[in-house]
Design an enzyme around this catalytic site. Sequence first.
Site, mmCIF file in Angstrom:
data_model
loop_
_atom_site.group_PDB
_atom_site.id
_atom_site.type_symbol
_atom_site.label_atom_id
_atom_site.label_comp_id
_atom_site.label_asym_id
_atom_site.label_seq_id
_atom_site.Cartn_x
_atom_site.Cartn_y
_atom_site.Cartn_z
ATOM 1 N N LYS A 170 0.949 -1.157 -0.164
ATOM 2 C CA LYS A 170 -0.179 0.173 0.008
ATOM 3 C C LYS A 170 0.858 1.334 -0.083
ATOM 4 O O LYS A 170 1.520 1.573 0.984
ATOM 5 C CB LYS A 170 -0.937 0.107 1.494
ATOM 6 N N GLU A 245 10.276 2.157 10.522
ATOM 7 C CA GLU A 245 11.078 3.281 10.278
ATOM 8 C C GLU A 245 10.208 4.452 10.209
ATOM 9 O O GLU A 245 9.537 4.659 9.410
ATOM 10 C CB GLU A 245 11.741 2.913 8.840
ATOM 11 N N CYS A 279 13.664 11.756 6.369
ATOM 12 C CA CYS A 279 13.429 11.512 7.767
ATOM 13 C C CYS A 279 14.936 11.473 8.303
ATOM 14 O O CYS A 279 14.952 11.723 9.627
ATOM 15 C CB CYS A 279 13.046 10.083 7.971
ATOM 16 N N GLU A 379 9.394 17.486 14.264
ATOM 17 C CA GLU A 379 10.064 17.213 12.897
ATOM 18 C C GLU A 379 9.354 18.104 11.887
ATOM 19 O O GLU A 379 8.149 18.191 11.654
ATOM 20 C CB GLU A 379 9.591 15.669 12.444
#
Length: 474
Positions: A170, A245, A279, A379
């Site tokens: 997906k 992750e 990331c 973030e």
Amino acid sequence: MRSYLKQFIDGAWVESEGGTRHAVINPATEEPVTEITLGSQADVDKAVAAAARAFESFSRTTVEERIALIERILTAYKARAGDMAEAISLEMGAPLSLAKTAQVGSGIGHWKAAIDALRSFQFEEQIGNSLVVHEPIGVVAMITPWNWPLNQIVSKVAPALAAGCTMILKPSEEAPSVAAIFAEVLDAAGAPAGVFNLVQGDGPGVGTALSRHPKVDMVSFTGSTRAGILVAKNAAETVKRVHQELGGKSPSVVLESADLSRAVPGTLFSVLMNSGQSCIAPARLLVPKHLQDQVAAMAAEVMKATQTGDPAEEGRHIGPVVNKAQWDKIQGLIAKGLEEGAKLETGGPGRPDGVETGYFVKPTLFSGVRNDMTIAREEIFGPVVTIIPYEDEEDAIRIANDTDYGLSAVIFGDAESVKRVAPRLRAGMVYVNGGQPDPSLPFGGYKQSGNGREHGKFGLAEFMEVKALVGALA
């Protein structure tokens, strides 16, 4: 407008059963560029059933057969590289030059690393008069993000195939076309029916259905920590393995002995690439307090020289961020930085001068940032860098580790100081003096950056179960 309205299930493109249309917006033009069908529970059930059937035979293929399949896939992948780069650029805004090289090119590295890992992997180990064997874990659900869409797809699919698993992918509904082309690549390469299945969809729909599905043995997820927690909660009902992750807030620790002419641009380029949407972007730039003004002046020049532009054009400019929600979030965090007293060196709120359309963000630099400020904690996922001064080495280590995340860190300095500081940084990867990612090295984080590792032999092992054949050699 591009259309990918079918799902790829059991080796064929099939109509969705109860899915809904979804338009993908080009972030540079704010206009629809692609339409897909967000899948349904019924689509997920069919894909999982196909993967479960295929697992019976594919799990028993030989190493040589799986290497041959991956080599065919690699050839077919290279043949569609241009199509995949264009799809990435159109849907998530990476400039075409970056899409062709780093985005598509990273996948080539992962295919090769999977082949190398498979050739050398020790599937059996003798302990006393018993055997310990590694076996494919089973049916794997893969949920991948939009920021490096192809990199994350291949870094999961390649080792899963190498292990002998079957799978349902997906991808993000923000960048779905490249996944559809990827399915065509695997089909052209002769992947057996049911081994690889694609169900387009969003997280609350298809993502939840896959995470909860009782016949899915493992979920491999890359995305935000918030979404990863939801995946883990959903998967807990059936006690399946969850590999994650997740987010990051990486520091770049510039030590007293560092070469600033290398450390400052090296850090900034790592953040600016992909418009900050990585990331591992080292967006917290930690520098000795007495060097803060010098570093800020150097960094401001780099940021001011960074151009934003049309991602459909070749060049070294940066593109937009992926969508309005992301643009709004970044604008809110920039405003918060100003409100909390950080010094704006360059950039700031709004679009770049002369730009009225598209989700473009000014390359923004703050100095005088404290690690308790919002822009140092959250973030940002945009082209925003925060300079944080520190008093001494111990203070630098404390600040670097003072985060909920632990995906990666960067360090610049001479060999002796790096040897002293790097082992104390709480991160899954530490890049030393400009070290670059390597598809054979383990990729993953500490703390709320996730669990498990991807890439090379480490990623291959994640898709395995370990079985003891007790007394087998007696």
